[in-house]
Design an enzyme around this catalytic site. Structure first.
Site, short mmCIF file in Angstrom:
data_model
loop_
_atom_site.label_atom_id
_atom_site.label_comp_id
_atom_site.label_asym_id
_atom_site.label_seq_id
_atom_site.Cartn_x
_atom_site.Cartn_y
_atom_site.Cartn_z
CE LYS A 152 -0.61 -0.21 5.07
NZ LYS A 152 -1.62 -0.33 6.15
N PRO A 194 3.88 -7.67 6.38
CG PRO A 194 4.62 -8.53 8.41
CD PRO A 194 4.89 -7.43 7.44
NE ARG A 240 -10.39 -1.15 -1.09
CZ ARG A 240 -9.29 -1.86 -1.26
NH1 ARG A 240 -8.75 -2.52 -0.26
NH2 ARG A 240 -8.71 -1.93 -2.45
NE ARG A 275 -9.46 4.67 13.45
CZ ARG A 275 -9.79 4.74 12.16
NH1 ARG A 275 -10.82 5.49 11.78
NH2 ARG A 275 -9.09 4.09 11.25
CD GLU A 292 -6.19 6.81 10.29
OE1 GLU A 292 -6.03 8.01 9.99
OE2 GLU A 292 -6.32 5.91 9.46
#
Length: 322
Positions: A152, A194, A240, A275, A292
């Site tokens: 990502k 991983p 998403r 968060r 976050e």
């Protein structure tokens, strides 16, 4: 005349509350909840915060972060919320943050937290994090020979441009390599981690903290199910869909979260919200996936009283800066 409302939700430090037609009156505290053009009326969760603030006599405007001619200095507090389009314009977003007075969270926190390379700093501070390999544009990433891994970008929101690959499978291995190439070609730093299978069983735990006078105070926790089922596929979605359920945080999870917040540059006491996202590691102990501090979903809906707690944190910050 002030609107009738819950006890102690009236004027802040003697300032006037809302009038019956909900127009702001002179001296009323003004807060901007900042969003993006795709969510001009915020996302549903943040509307709960807006309503809770209105019940406390705070005038709230919903403002798109890159809208022209906004008088940001006219607000007593500017709170970043649903700015989920920043990932492809991070430099512009960070530059904007530095122009906004009374921003929550502060601009230097935004700059640090919007690039996931902050994980290295937290790991160095003793926070258990997911092992991460970084691949900069122009570099050839060396993928492990086998095992499931996530690829990502270091700057992203909502798990977009993220994929899960079984590197022992030739097809998946090629897709992972293509993913790295695609990110590098776009000038984006990639990260390879991983895949932690604990997310498939226990899920991901998000611990939410609301700002207090000496630092963030734990509010509630939720469980998120696994989101990455396979390779990254093209999508037009801004984020998403997640399945969210309430969860009781364990002492071990809270300890990791507190250690994480203690390592935030400049001090966690400056944070209005935070968060901390955790997943069980291979031995079952919680490890940090993400911290976050910029525009996280606060998951106010599933947790009773959460919108009130975060609204109270905003009011407390307004009083402190009055």
């Amino acid at each position: 005349m002030a609107v009738d409302g819950p006890p102690d939700h009236g004027a802040i430090d003697g300032r006037t509350t809302l009038t019956h037609d909900h127009q702001p009156t002179r001296g009323e505290p003004r807060v901007a909840l900042v969003t993006c053009a795709d969510l001009p009326d915020l996302e549903p969760d943040d509307r709960l915060l807006r309503a809770a603030l209105a019940a406390r006599g705070v005038h709230v405007d919903t403002v798109i972060w890159d809208a022209p001619d906004v008088d940001w200095a006219g607000y007593d507090l500017v709170v970043i919320r649903s700015t989920w389009d920043y990932a492809v314009r991070r430099d512009e977003f960070v530059a904007w943050a530095h122009t906004v007075p009374r921003l929550a969270n502060p601009a230097d926190v935004v700059a640090w937290n919007t690039d996931k390379r902050y994980l290295d700093a937290l790991s160095a501070a003793g926070v258990p994090t997911v092992p991460t390999t970084w691949v900069a544009p122009g570099e050839t990433g060396q993928l492990p020979e086998r095992g499931e891994y996530v690829v990502k970008p270091a700057v992203s929101a909502g798990s977009l441009d993220s994929g899960r690959y079984d590197l022992g499978d030739p097809g998946h291995r090629q897709l992972a390599a293509d993913h790295l190439t695609r990110l590098g070609t776009a000038g984006r730093v990639a990260m390879v981690q991983p895949y932690l299978h604990g997310v498939d069983t226990a899920g991901e735990t998000a611990l939410l903290f609301a700002g207090g006078p000496t630092g963030p105070v734990f509010s509630h926790a939720i469980r998120k199910g696994a989101m990455l089922a396979g390779p990254d596929l093209p999508s037009e979605e801004l984020f998403r869909t997640e399945r969210i359920d309430p969860r009781t945080a364990t002492g071990e999870q809270l300890a990791v979260a507190e250690r994480t917040l203690a390592a935030v540059p400049g001090g966690a006491e400056r944070l209005l919200y935070a968060r901390v996202d955790l997943i069980p590691g291979p031995d079952g102990t919680p490890v940090l996936v993400e911290l976050e501090l910029t525009e996280p979903s606060l998951f106010l809906g599933p947790a009773e009283g959460a919108a009130d707690r975060f609204a109270d944190a905003v009011v407390s910050r307004l009083r402190a800066t009055a």
